[in-house]
Design a protein around this motif. Structure first.
Motif: not given
Length: 626
Positions: A413-419, A457-463, A571-582
């Protein structure tokens, strides 16, 4: 020698262990997010920095492998996955449990155990072993896509007992490999399996095959089935065979299954008397598990390598065996007890000549996640990683180190791998891996689809990629932020150059990795801001993230005076960030994004000064083209 062990610490899940330690440390380290002083970054393009030979090649080799997807291989794989393979210059795919349907027939010919689709999207196995002669079914399904993309193989074998080995000629079941009357038939199987995998790979153009035995056998099947501290009478074992019992080598008659508290073997050698089920990190997982299996496959690989050496079409191609592919978690416990870890005992028993399990080992392979490292020591980044590497290097200095599975977080869980949190850790870890002399790596998995169309999909996975279905039901594969960082490093060419960071304050969270290429007339630098507390101790994202201001000067570039073009990615909290896109699919793009349009700066006497920048938690990349 045996110990009565309180296994409560063992039976906390990985997630519980990490979260408990994070909760106890996040407030104490909150001061790490206070304002930072300005940082000057100086690159000397006339000097070479080398910690592992070719440092850029080493960094890129860390993400040029990944586990093959869980998606059905009969489905057409979209171009998005092909693109990430190209962008990251990937070299190999890792295959777990792809040999589970392989077996021998009554005449010891290699073949496949049949499977049938039950109509619900899952598989059912034919009750009696019924072999399809020739190849190995799942290997034949999975390998072609790898070969079609120019990739070599990294194959974990022997996770489960082949079906025909579950009974003798009279169909009398055996409880384990240790209870077989003879292991000679399994040695035949291992040799034929290795030969089949290697010849398939080499004939299709692959340059290498690297084998491992099983996967994380130090922690697999950490407890019996139906475990509880109050009802040991209910304990049972998984059935043998495909996708069944991981601990299939050890004879259950050698321990007391229905026993609690647990009596464990935590030294080697140990007294067999009165021992319970081999819970996770028990020494019996070595000599009653991976050590005999590793020896069998190492000998099979030696034999096949010798047999194929005369084939001129295979010249220059390599076959290797690595191990033990453990979790690194025994370093959590054994050093505190002043005892050798499972990894150390594995290496001693494998590499010391004339012991029962002495055999070849081309690379020491291990797994590592940033969340485990932080939970062990939140105040010293990469302390556990350094402990593992230093321990192995001190005992076996010439042994190559292979990080055969890694990622920012192992939590589910958490947002580490997708952020951007995972991206910041990944950039810092790559520089640490080079400093520690890791020879190559394999990121956890290529993409997070689960194969079953009903499964999310396993969003929180390190993929590397996320399987995303849009409002029109179209499927896309989108990069996670760590993959964007890997693309930054993949865009680099040339030689690593030394970087000096100077701060006007007392400390900084910034780090950098720089290269220049006189032939291509380019220079590149990755700058990262990695704060462990903001990554692993900030689950609710409530801690302040203060930017650090920095400048970059590159000296001694072999370029004439004039203007050069600079591309700037972020890549930061607003750029190139899947968590933000979702959260806002119409307002952001998860792929690697420019921080600004390309711009020009002057070169004067080989010196380039980039405009002053600031960076919060994240990673930024400047590429200069002459």
């Amino acid at each position: 020698m045996w110990y009565l062990v309180d296994l409560d610490c063992f039976f906390d899940s990985k997630r519980q262990l990490v979260l408990a330690l994070l909760a106890s440390t996040s407030l104490a380290l909150g001061g790490a997010t206070s304002a930072r002083a300005d940082v000057s970054i100086l690159v000397d393009a006339a000097a070479v920095k080398s910690e592992s030979g070719d440092d850029l090649a080493t960094v890129q080799g860390m993400f040029q492998g990944a586990n093959a997807p869980s998606e059905p291989w009969s489905d057409p794989q979209p171009n998005d996955l092909k693109q990430i393979i190209t962008d990251l210059k990937m070299k190999r795919l890792r295959f777990l449990q792809s040999d589970v349907l392989c077996d021998l027939d009554a005449s010891n010919n290699l073949g496949s155990f049949k499977v049938d689709v039950d109509g619900n999207g899952s598989y059912t196995f034919t009750p009696q072993p019924s072999l399809t002669p020739g190849g190995c079914n799942m290997l034949d399904w999975t390998f072609p896509w790898s070969f079609g993309n120019g990739l070599s193989l990294h194959v974990a074998v022997a996770s489960f007992m082949p079906p025909s080995f579950m009974a003798d000629a009279n169909n009398a079941p055996y409880n384990s490999a240790e209870s077989w009357p003879s292991q000679a038939r399994y040695q035949i199987y291992a040799k034929k399996l290795v030969r089949y995998i290697v010849t398939q790979a080499f004939d299709k153009g692959a340059q290498s095959v690297i084998f491992e035995v099983s996967n994380e056998l130090d922690g697999a099947e950490r407890t019996p089935e139906h475990f509880s501290e109050t009802n040991p009478a209910a304990y049972s074992l998984k059935p043998l065979g495909p996708f069944g019992r991981w601990l299939w080598w050890i004879n259950p008659d050698s321990y007391t299954l229905h026993q609690w508290p647990a009596y464990q073997a935590n030294t080697y050698p140990y007294n067999n008397f009165g021992l319970s089920y081999p819970y996770e990190y028990d020494m019996r997982r070595l000599d009653h598990g991976i050590l005999p299996m590793h020896k069998i496959f190492a000998e099979a690989i030696d034999t096949v390598r010798t047999e194929l050496a005369s084939n001129s079409s295979y010249s220059g191609k390599t076959i290797e065996i690595a191990g033990p592919a453990f979790t690194s978690r025994s370093f959590y416990y054994y050093p505190g007890w002043n005892l050798p870890t499972l990894e150390e005992v594995f290496l001693d028993q494998t590499l010391t000549p004339n012991l029962p399990f002495s055999s070849a080992l081309n690379r020491f392979s291990f797994h590592f996640y940033g969340s485990l490292d932080y939970a062990k020591d939140p105040t010293t980044p990469f302390a556990l990683f350094r402990q593992v590497v230093t321990t192995v290097r001190n005992k076996y200095p010439g042994l190559k180190l292979f990080l055969s599975e890694w990622g920012p977080s192992e939590a589910s869980d958490g947002d580490i791998n997708q952020s951007h949190k995972g991206a910041a850790w990944a950039a810092a870890f790559l520089t640490e891996a080079v400093a520690q002399g890791i020879s190559m790596g394999s990121y956890l998995i290529l993409e997070d689809g689960q194969g079953d169309p009903k499964a999310e999909p396993f969003l929180t996975q390190a993929s590397l990629m996320h399987k995303y279905t849009d409002i029109n039901k179209a499927v896309h594969y989108l990069p996670k932020p760590a993959a964007n960082v890997f693309r930054m490093f993949a865009l680099m060419t040339g030689t690593r150059r030394p970087v000096t960071l100077s701060t006007s304050g007392t400390s900084s969270n910034l780090g950098a990795f720089a290269v220049s290429d006189p032939v291509q007339k380019t220079a590149s630098i990755v700058v990262f801001n990695y704060n462990p507390t903001l990554v692993f101790g900030n689950a609710d994202n409530s801690l302040p993230d203060t930017p650090e201001n920095f400048s970059v000067e590159i000296d001694n570039l072999p370029l004439p005076d004039g203007m050069v073009t600079v591309q700037h990615y972020l890549v930061d909290s607003t750029h190139s960030n899947l968590a933000v896109f979702l959260k806002n699919p119409d307002q952001s793009d998860p792929s690697l994004q420019s921080a600004e349009p390309p711009f020009s700066v002057p070169v004067q006497n080989g010196k380039v000064l980039l405009p002053a920048s600031s960076l919060k938690l994240g990673v930024t990349f400047f590429r200069i083209q002459g």
